[in-house]
Write an enzyme that holds these catalytic residues in place. Structure first.
Site, PDB file in Angstrom:
ATOM      1  CG  ASP A   1     -12.630  -1.706  -1.025  1.00  0.00           C
ATOM      2  OD1 ASP A   1     -12.151  -2.842  -1.170  1.00  0.00           O
ATOM      3  OD2 ASP A   1     -12.200  -0.706  -1.632  1.00  0.00           O
TER       4      ASP A   1
ATOM      5  CG  ASP B   1      -1.999  -1.035   1.151  1.00  0.00           C
ATOM      6  OD1 ASP B   1      -2.096  -1.713   0.115  1.00  0.00           O
ATOM      7  OD2 ASP B   1      -2.754  -1.178   2.132  1.00  0.00           O
TER       8      ASP B   1
END
Length: 248
Positions: free
Chosen positions: A129, A8
């Site tokens: 998500d 990330d």
């Protein structure tokens, strides 16, 4: 069954968040390219990369870091974060990304997913998500009224290569995967599903290798790989053994 190590990106660094909170970012490596090479050397066959800044900005923000990763590893890379138009999809694929993940735009502009999947078959994934079952967008800052299952069904006939399903409340929290929700989604769609959020131990890897999870393409792990909770050699062996048993 694939275990995807996660990188990330925030301000050029390799970080992990807790439940998507940018204020709770832990830097694990200042050199994402070196981290990508390390994952390849550990035996991983894919890499999952997210441009966190891009997810909030709505456009790529860590291009230099991504390009460094692509140069540092021969592994295929799937990339998400800030992908809002076809030009961005095409630009990343041209640069060497194997699979582009469309998240927020899948909710706000579903035609983009269909157009991209048609133009680039096998190279488009949808990121779903969810918070309490409902899809979150804009870097998880907002929660929509659209249920994860409904979003998945929207793209059943679009030619999407995979769905990456993240339970936000589990992400980065090392509390284990929401297997019930993930398996339910996999059973509700013909699109391959990748589990994300909460992969925290070898017990989770063993669960992933179980017949109950045979419908999943794999899972993504981040923090647990960085802090040593999951040993890469042991994890990859569990999955390889499971593949051999299924093939026998």
């Amino acid at each position: 069954m694939i275990l995807f190590p996660a990188i990330d990106l925030k301000e050029g660094h390799c970080v992990r968040l807790i439940r998507g909170d940018m204020a709770q970012a832990t830097v694990f490596n200042d050199d994402p390219a070196a981290q990508a090479a390390a994952f390849e050397n550990q035996g991983f066959s894919w890499l999952h990369v997210v441009d966190l800044d891009g997810a909030f900005a709505g456009k790529p923000m860590n291009a230099a870091a991504v390009e460094g990763i692509l140069k540092a590893t021969g592994n295929p890379v799937q990339l998400g974060g800030g992908v809002r138009d076809l030009a961005t999809v095409e630009a990343w694929l041209t640069r060497g990304v194997r699979r582009v993940i469309i998240g927020t735009a899948a909710v706000k502009n579903p035609a983009l997913v269909r157009e991209a999947a048609k133009k680039f078959p096998g190279q488009i994934a949808v990121g779903i998500d969810a918070r309490d079952g409902f899809v979150a967008v804009e870097g998880w800052a907002d929660t929509s009224t659209l249920h994860a299952h409904d979003l998945a069904k929207r793209f059943e006939d679009a030619g999407v290569a995979a769905i990456i399903f993240t339970d936000i409340d589990r992400d980065g929290a090392l509390g284990g995967v929401n297997w019930d929700a993930t398996i339910a989604l996999a059973n509700a769609t013909s699109i391959p599903v990748i589990a994300s959020g909460g992969v925290a131990s070898l017990a989770d890897i063993t669960k992933l290798a179980s017949p109950e999870c045979a419908g999943l393409e794999g899972a993504i792990s981040g923090r647990a790989l960085y802090d040593g909770r999951i040993d890469p050699v042991a994890a990859l062996k569990i999955l390889a053994d499971a593949r051999r048993e299924r093939a026998a």
